[in-house]
Design a protein around this motif. Structure first.
Motif, PDB file in Angstrom:
ATOM      1  N   LYS A 169     -82.829 -64.768  61.848  1.00 37.03           N
ATOM      2  CA  LYS A 169     -82.283 -64.166  60.632  1.00 37.03           C
ATOM      3  C   LYS A 169     -83.364 -63.368  59.919  1.00 37.03           C
ATOM      4  N   ALA A 170     -84.583 -63.924  59.853  1.00 37.74           N
ATOM      5  CA  ALA A 170     -85.688 -63.176  59.246  1.00 37.74           C
ATOM      6  C   ALA A 170     -85.945 -61.893  60.019  1.00 37.74           C
ATOM      7  N   ALA A 171     -85.887 -61.960  61.347  1.00 41.65           N
ATOM      8  CA  ALA A 171     -86.096 -60.768  62.165  1.00 41.65           C
ATOM      9  C   ALA A 171     -85.031 -59.713  61.873  1.00 41.65           C
ATOM     10  N   ALA A 172     -83.779 -60.142  61.727  1.00 37.55           N
ATOM     11  CA  ALA A 172     -82.683 -59.197  61.508  1.00 37.55           C
ATOM     12  C   ALA A 172     -82.745 -58.568  60.124  1.00 37.55           C
ATOM     13  N   LEU A 173     -83.218 -59.307  59.134  1.00 36.83           N
ATOM     14  CA  LEU A 173     -83.232 -58.803  57.769  1.00 36.83           C
ATOM     15  C   LEU A 173     -84.495 -58.036  57.413  1.00 36.83           C
ATOM     16  N   ILE A 174     -85.611 -58.371  58.074  1.00 36.33           N
ATOM     17  CA  ILE A 174     -86.901 -57.799  57.683  1.00 36.33           C
ATOM     18  C   ILE A 174     -87.380 -56.710  58.637  1.00 36.33           C
ATOM     19  N   ARG A 175     -87.336 -56.939  59.940  1.00 28.89           N
ATOM     20  CA  ARG A 175     -87.916 -55.964  60.873  1.00 28.89           C
ATOM     21  C   ARG A 175     -87.285 -54.574  60.783  1.00 28.89           C
ATOM     22  N   PRO A 176     -85.966 -54.440  60.573  1.00 31.02           N
ATOM     23  CA  PRO A 176     -85.410 -53.080  60.460  1.00 31.02           C
ATOM     24  C   PRO A 176     -85.913 -52.301  59.253  1.00 31.02           C
ATOM     25  N   LEU A 177     -86.553 -52.977  58.298  1.00 26.67           N
ATOM     26  CA  LEU A 177     -87.042 -52.274  57.112  1.00 26.67           C
ATOM     27  C   LEU A 177     -88.143 -51.277  57.449  1.00 26.67           C
ATOM     28  N   ALA A 178     -88.720 -51.385  58.637  1.00 27.41           N
ATOM     29  CA  ALA A 178     -89.700 -50.381  59.076  1.00 27.41           C
ATOM     30  C   ALA A 178     -89.067 -49.004  59.225  1.00 27.41           C
ATOM     31  N   LEU A 179     -87.733 -48.929  59.231  1.00 25.84           N
ATOM     32  CA  LEU A 179     -87.037 -47.649  59.360  1.00 25.84           C
ATOM     33  C   LEU A 179     -86.786 -46.984  58.010  1.00 25.84           C
ATOM     34  N   VAL A 180     -87.224 -47.591  56.933  1.00 23.32           N
ATOM     35  CA  VAL A 180     -86.978 -47.022  55.605  1.00 23.32           C
ATOM     36  C   VAL A 180     -87.707 -45.697  55.424  1.00 23.32           C
ATOM     37  N   ALA A 181     -88.925 -45.594  55.971  1.00 22.70           N
ATOM     38  CA  ALA A 181     -89.715 -44.369  55.816  1.00 22.70           C
ATOM     39  C   ALA A 181     -90.071 -43.809  57.183  1.00 22.70           C
ATOM     40  N   GLY A 182     -89.955 -42.518  57.338  1.00 21.54           N
ATOM     41  CA  GLY A 182     -90.265 -41.879  58.605  1.00 21.54           C
ATOM     42  C   GLY A 182     -91.723 -41.468  58.696  1.00 21.54           C
ATOM     43  N   PRO A 183     -92.155 -41.019  59.870  1.00 24.99           N
ATOM     44  CA  PRO A 183     -93.536 -40.565  60.033  1.00 24.99           C
ATOM     45  C   PRO A 183     -93.837 -39.377  59.127  1.00 24.99           C
ATOM     46  N   GLY A 184     -95.104 -39.281  58.703  1.00 23.16           N
ATOM     47  CA  GLY A 184     -95.475 -38.321  57.675  1.00 23.16           C
ATOM     48  C   GLY A 184     -95.634 -36.900  58.147  1.00 23.16           C
ATOM     49  N   THR A 185     -94.590 -36.303  58.630  1.00 18.81           N
ATOM     50  CA  THR A 185     -94.659 -34.915  59.096  1.00 18.81           C
ATOM     51  C   THR A 185     -94.724 -33.927  57.942  1.00 18.81           C
ATOM     52  N   ALA A 186     -94.105 -34.260  56.818  1.00 14.77           N
ATOM     53  CA  ALA A 186     -94.093 -33.352  55.667  1.00 14.77           C
ATOM     54  C   ALA A 186     -95.207 -33.662  54.679  1.00 14.77           C
ATOM     55  N   SER A 187     -95.512 -34.944  54.502  1.00 19.86           N
ATOM     56  CA  SER A 187     -96.460 -35.342  53.454  1.00 19.86           C
ATOM     57  C   SER A 187     -97.919 -35.167  53.860  1.00 19.86           C
ATOM     58  N   GLY A 188     -98.198 -35.142  55.170  1.00 26.55           N
ATOM     59  CA  GLY A 188     -99.579 -35.129  55.620  1.00 26.55           C
ATOM     60  C   GLY A 188    -100.223 -36.499  55.554  1.00 26.55           C
ATOM     61  N   LEU A 189     -99.429 -37.526  55.238  1.00 28.06           N
ATOM     62  CA  LEU A 189     -99.883 -38.908  55.196  1.00 28.06           C
ATOM     63  C   LEU A 189     -99.239 -39.681  56.338  1.00 28.06           C
ATOM     64  N   THR A 190     -99.435 -40.979  56.376  1.00 29.73           N
ATOM     65  CA  THR A 190     -98.859 -41.780  57.453  1.00 29.73           C
ATOM     66  C   THR A 190     -97.339 -41.739  57.436  1.00 29.73           C
ATOM     67  N   LEU A 191     -96.746 -41.810  56.253  1.00 30.16           N
ATOM     68  CA  LEU A 191     -95.299 -41.894  56.110  1.00 30.16           C
ATOM     69  C   LEU A 191     -94.782 -40.816  55.168  1.00 30.16           C
ATOM     70  N   ASP A 192     -93.546 -40.412  55.398  1.00 28.48           N
ATOM     71  CA  ASP A 192     -92.795 -39.638  54.415  1.00 28.48           C
ATOM     72  C   ASP A 192     -91.920 -40.618  53.635  1.00 28.48           C
ATOM     73  N   VAL A 193     -92.299 -40.896  52.404  1.00 26.64           N
ATOM     74  CA  VAL A 193     -91.535 -41.812  51.547  1.00 26.64           C
ATOM     75  C   VAL A 193     -90.830 -40.966  50.488  1.00 26.64           C
ATOM     76  N   PRO A 194     -89.535 -40.751  50.612  1.00 22.78           N
ATOM     77  CA  PRO A 194     -88.840 -39.934  49.605  1.00 22.78           C
ATOM     78  C   PRO A 194     -88.928 -40.578  48.222  1.00 22.78           C
ATOM     79  N   ALA A 195     -89.083 -39.741  47.200  1.00 23.22           N
ATOM     80  CA  ALA A 195     -89.174 -40.266  45.837  1.00 23.22           C
ATOM     81  C   ALA A 195     -87.947 -41.085  45.468  1.00 23.22           C
ATOM     82  N   ARG A 196     -86.778 -40.693  45.994  1.00 18.78           N
ATOM     83  CA  ARG A 196     -85.551 -41.404  45.628  1.00 18.78           C
ATOM     84  C   ARG A 196     -85.547 -42.842  46.128  1.00 18.78           C
ATOM     85  N   VAL A 197     -86.292 -43.116  47.217  1.00 22.36           N
ATOM     86  CA  VAL A 197     -86.359 -44.486  47.729  1.00 22.36           C
ATOM     87  C   VAL A 197     -87.013 -45.401  46.706  1.00 22.36           C
ATOM     88  N   LEU A 198     -88.090 -44.936  46.085  1.00 18.99           N
ATOM     89  CA  LEU A 198     -88.749 -45.735  45.056  1.00 18.99           C
ATOM     90  C   LEU A 198     -87.883 -45.814  43.798  1.00 18.99           C
TER      91      LEU A 198
END
Length: 386
Positions: A173-202
């Motif tokens: 259950k922990a695996a099903a609820l927590i591990r998919p959260l790695a899909l919340v932010a994509g690789p940082g192709t636009a930001s120049g950082l590790t991740l692209d975290v949209p402002a709306r997510v925060l």
């Protein structure tokens, strides 16, 4: 016992090796036929290759008073917990085929893991499909955001519910609820950082007006890493998060300015890092830990004020934002479930959290990371942060 030659991909046992221990016919058929993988993303059966079949009584040793029903359970593998966590052993009931887990240093309380070895292998396989966005998760490849993470979680939980009458063991259950959260932010192709975290997510997670976005006048001149400046301007950080408080009352100080103005007399300036003028303080964590950014590279570190020592924290400000989001969102999940995971399997929840974080940010696993705040925090059951 035999193994395949190419990469030792399967471990099988002979009928003679099973005779003393395993009477459950489907389990015998699996162990003497297709066999077990030496390793998957989440577990390993390699102890079988090293030790052969062992009962829990033989493997645990020590002055343990095991119930008779536990003494004959067989140690067949281990969970692949993040570095620094104790190894949890996988146990087989040779009469029923049931799979449980336990720590060999405290084996009196095995926890449910899977109704059968076949089901366990299926659970491990679909977890690998999620990690690689293959098979039943292939349609999610290239998609990111909370909606994608929620869909991946729904699919994985549904797959775990098959064959368990809907009673998914806490680890899965922990695996099903927590591990998919790695899909919340994509690789940082636009930001120049590790991740692209949209402002709306925060904004969606912490609330409108509760995310600090900075202006150019807030930055010291030594913050020259442009992707970091842009992220802090456009995406920002939560003003208040689990154990984090952002500095928003004044322009962001360098570490030298912070110590001189706020902690005057606590340190000799000669004891500060030589590049302290290039370190900008973003805010504070617990127990006297400041969050600082190296203005030249964008690396995020903790400055332990009691020790006057720097430690790696996150790759950059994008993975810092994701970590704060992850901690906050885990509490939302926990409220939805009551206290099921945190009371029954805190260590398994912590392992899922660390796996999810290190999937996107390997800081904790790097050779030069001698101490890591998030790893210490997640594993601290007494502190109750999860």
């Amino acid at each position: 016992m035999s193994t395949t030659d190419a990469g030792f991909t399967a471990i099988t046992l002979t009928e003679a090796e099973l005779d003393r221990y395993v009477s459950h016919a489907p389990t015998r058929g699996l162990l003497t036929g297709p066999g077990l993988p030496a390793r998957t993303d989440v577990l390993t059966f390699s102890p079988l290759r090293t030790h052969g079949l062992r009962t829990l009584a033989d493997a645990a040793g020590g002055p343990f008073h095991l119930a008779e029903e536990l003494r004959s359970r067989l140690v067949i593998g281990e969970l692949l917990n993040p570095a620094g966590m104790e190894s949890e052993s996988i146990l087989l009931d040779g009469a029923t085929g049931e799979i449980t887990t336990a720590y060999l240093f405290e084996p009196s309380d095995p926890r449910p893991f899977a109704p059968s070895l076949d089901t366990l292998l299926r659970f491990a396989a679909v977890t690998e499909e999620l990690a690689g966005l293959r098979g039943r998760f292939a349609s999610l490849a290239g998609q990111y955001g909370p909606t994608t993470a929620a869909e991946a979680s729904r699919r994985l939980l549904g797959l775990f519910e098959e064959g368990t009458d809907g009673k998914v063991p806490p680890y899965w259950k922990a695996a099903a609820l927590i591990r998919p959260l790695a899909l919340v932010a994509g690789p940082g192709t636009a930001s120049g950082l590790t991740l692209d975290v949209p402002a709306r997510v925060l904004d969606q997670e912490f609330g409108h007006g509760r995310v600090a976005r900075f202006e150019e006048v807030d930055f010291p001149a030594t913050l020259t890493h442009e992707p970091t400046r842009r992220f802090l301007r456009e995406t920002g950080l939560p003003e208040e998060a689990v154990l984090f408080h952002a500095d928003t009352d004044m322009p962001l100080p360098t570490l030298r300015e912070y110590v001189t103005d706020e902690r005057a007399g606590d340190y000799a300036l000669d004891d500060l890092p030589a590049h302290c003028d290039h370190l900008m303080r973003l805010g504070c964590l617990t127990e006297g830990n400041s969050v600082v950014i190296d203005g030249r590279t964008g690396a995020v570190l903790t400055f332990s004020e009691p020790e006057a020592t720097l430690y790696p924290l996150n790759t950059d400000v994008s993975t810092l934002a994701f970590t704060l989001w992850l901690l906050h969102h885990e509490r939302t999940i926990d409220e939805h479930l009551g206290r099921e995971l945190t009371t029954a399997a805190y260590d398994q929840l912590a392992a899922a959290m660390l796996h999810t974080l290190t999937t996107l940010d390997p800081t904790a696993t790097l050779p030069d990371t001698t101490w890591h705040y998030w790893t210490h925090l997640f594993q601290d059951e007494a502190g109750g942060v999860l």
